[in-house]
Scaffold this motif. Structure first.
Motif, PDB file in Angstrom:
ATOM      1  N   UNK A  13      11.903   6.096  -1.054  1.00 54.02           N
ATOM      2  CA  UNK A  13      10.986   4.965  -0.951  1.00 54.02           C
ATOM      3  C   UNK A  13      11.576   3.888  -0.041  1.00 54.02           C
ATOM      4  N   UNK A  14      12.857   3.591  -0.212  1.00 52.76           N
ATOM      5  CA  UNK A  14      13.528   2.600   0.648  1.00 52.76           C
ATOM      6  C   UNK A  14      13.511   3.041   2.106  1.00 52.76           C
ATOM      7  N   UNK A  67      11.322   4.986   3.599  1.00 51.52           N
ATOM      8  CA  UNK A  67       9.965   4.876   4.138  1.00 51.52           C
ATOM      9  C   UNK A  67       9.621   3.417   4.439  1.00 51.52           C
ATOM     10  N   UNK A  68      10.084   2.510   3.603  1.00 52.82           N
ATOM     11  CA  UNK A  68       9.875   1.088   3.873  1.00 52.82           C
ATOM     12  C   UNK A  68      10.651   0.659   5.117  1.00 52.82           C
ATOM     13  N   UNK A  69      11.833   1.231   5.290  1.00 56.82           N
ATOM     14  CA  UNK A  69      12.635   0.927   6.477  1.00 56.82           C
ATOM     15  C   UNK A  69      11.887   1.329   7.750  1.00 56.82           C
ATOM     16  N   UNK A  70      11.277   2.511   7.738  1.00 53.53           N
ATOM     17  CA  UNK A  70      10.530   2.976   8.899  1.00 53.53           C
ATOM     18  C   UNK A  70       9.363   2.046   9.218  1.00 53.53           C
ATOM     19  N   UNK A  71       8.811   1.415   8.196  1.00 53.32           N
ATOM     20  CA  UNK A  71       7.710   0.474   8.400  1.00 53.32           C
ATOM     21  C   UNK A  71       8.221  -0.874   8.904  1.00 53.32           C
ATOM     22  N   UNK A  72       9.223  -1.435   8.242  1.00 51.51           N
ATOM     23  CA  UNK A  72       9.696  -2.786   8.557  1.00 51.51           C
ATOM     24  C   UNK A  72      10.420  -2.854   9.896  1.00 51.51           C
ATOM     25  N   UNK A  88       0.830  -1.198   0.000  1.00 54.24           N
ATOM     26  CA  UNK A  88       0.000   0.000   0.000  1.00 54.24           C
ATOM     27  C   UNK A  88       0.872   1.258   0.000  1.00 54.24           C
ATOM     28  N   UNK A  89       1.975   1.203   0.732  1.00 53.89           N
ATOM     29  CA  UNK A  89       2.901   2.341   0.765  1.00 53.89           C
ATOM     30  C   UNK A  89       3.487   2.610  -0.621  1.00 53.89           C
ATOM     31  N   UNK A  90       3.942   1.547  -1.297  1.00 59.89           N
ATOM     32  CA  UNK A  90       4.503   1.691  -2.643  1.00 59.89           C
ATOM     33  C   UNK A  90       3.428   2.214  -3.601  1.00 59.89           C
TER      34      UNK A  90
END
Length: 383
Positions: free
Chosen positions: A297-298, A300-305, A96-98
């Motif tokens: 983008x990477x 933001x994914x890091x903050x999620x994972x 969803x983030x992507x």
């Protein structure tokens, strides 16, 4: 339309209010894990789909034991060795983030949340603790005040907005074979289909069959206006829409290289043989050609994972190496006017960041990346 944290708080608040009113989430019969339809507080409609982390296919509390048997009896055919175990809920939210980052607008908004319900699958110990605390609190209120929590513990998982009036893609695809879409609707569908391809390819979805993406189609009474697809806003009523659900088996830390290849099943559709449209190229290329944008983008994914208890920084970097390689191939395919079929035929690439490189979009252009091709291929290339 609510966005970001506002959207998350609004949906969770409504789900919690419904549970407090005794309207509990109901387990979905289909699928290989524990997932639940969440209702609104009036019990008039379904508002979301909740997938707890510990009830995923190989989670400790998965109520559907068939996956355990599959992996035990035939490990070569079941289980995905290229994926991080029990990270499906993060994959759902990350897809969803992507989707939102690239303005694809085909994934129903999905966030990581915590919910508690008696209908979830809990261990006998958790249920016994909850019952004991409840009894103590009722009999000895002064003692009960010292309990950190009275009820069952909340479960972390993904909560996705429920989309109404959609059918499994296979339902409509079969009908389109006998009753072709009008030209203007077909153009709209092709545009959305290409966005599905972009999403799946970037996140390297290993589970995109024609039964886990959705189509909503209402035959138009007059030709539709041709304009860029930029939003699911109700101000623009589209006769046909795609919803990319079931994104839990994506973001691998390596390309499939053992028994199975996990192909994209939309590759066999006629829509995949058409070159990417100018509309898709104009939307995607300016974004993904910018290294700072990709690094953002990477990040933001890091903050999620990183919020997952089992988060491993090195494994995450491998996941991003796969994603960067997919992005590299995608940008090249768009520049060369290739089709989705030609895109998936490109060699698997890894783009690894040099060791010791620091995070951050400002440093993206100064960092060193190493590109490599994967040589090892799966034993079965068709499944």
């Amino acid at each position: 339309m609510v966005k970001g944290n506002t959207f998350k708080q609004s949906l969770v608040r409504e789900a919690e209010q419904a549970i407090d009113n005794g309207i509990y989430p109901t387990r979905i019969k289909q699928g290989s894990s524990g997932s639940y339809f969440v209702r609104n507080s009036d019990n008039t409609k379904t508002i979301g789909v909740f997938k707890p982390k510990d009830e995923e296919p190989y989670g400790m509390l998965n109520p559907k034991w068939t996956k355990w048997m599959h992996k035990l009896c035939c490990p070569c055919c079941f289980g995905r060795s290229c994926l991080v175990p029990n990270q499906g809920y993060l994959s759902e939210a990350a897809a969803s983030l992507v989707d939102q980052k690239l303005q694809l607008n085909i994934v129903p908004k999905t966030k990581v949340v915590r919910l508690c319900s008696e209908t979830f699958n809990y261990s006998a110990i958790d249920r016994a603790k909850s019952a004991t605390k409840k009894n103590v609190n009722e009999r000895f209120p002064k003692v009960g005040r010292h309990f950190h929590r009275i009820g069952l513990p909340p479960k972390v998982g993904s909560l996705q907005t429920f989309v109404e009036s959609f059918e499994d893609a296979i339902f409509w695809l079969r009908r389109f074979e006998d009753n072709p879409l009008p030209e203007d609707v077909l153009k709209e569908f092709q545009s959305q289909f290409e966005r599905l391809v972009v999403l799946d390819y970037i996140i390297r979805n290993t589970d995109r069959g024609n039964d886990n993406w959705l189509i909503k189609y209402q035959k138009p009474s007059k030709p539709i206006e041709t304009q860029p697809l930029t939003s699911w806003s109700p101000k623009r009523s589209l006769p046909i829409k795609i919803a990319a659900i079931d994104n839990g088996l994506a973001f691998p830390f390596k390309h499939p290289d053992e028994w199975r290849a996990y192909p994209y099943y939309w590759t066999w559709l006629p829509y995949a043989k058409q070159p990417f449209s100018n509309e898709t190229r104009d939307l995607i290329l300016p974004q993904l050609s910018d290294m700072n944008y990709v690094q953002e983008l990477c990040d933001e994914l890091y903050e999620l994972f990183k919020n997952d208890k089992g988060f491993d920084r090195n494994v995450f970097e491998k996941q991003m190496s796969v994603m960067r390689g997919q992005i590299l191939n995608l940008t090249q395919a768009l520049k060369e006017g290739k089709s989705p079929v030609q895109l998936v035929q490109m060699p698997a690439v890894l783009v690894e960041r040099s060791r010791g490189a620091q995070r951050g979009r400002i440093r993206a252009m100064t960092e060193t990346f190493t590109q490599s091709f994967q040589r090892k291929t799966p034993f079965f290339s068709w499944c």
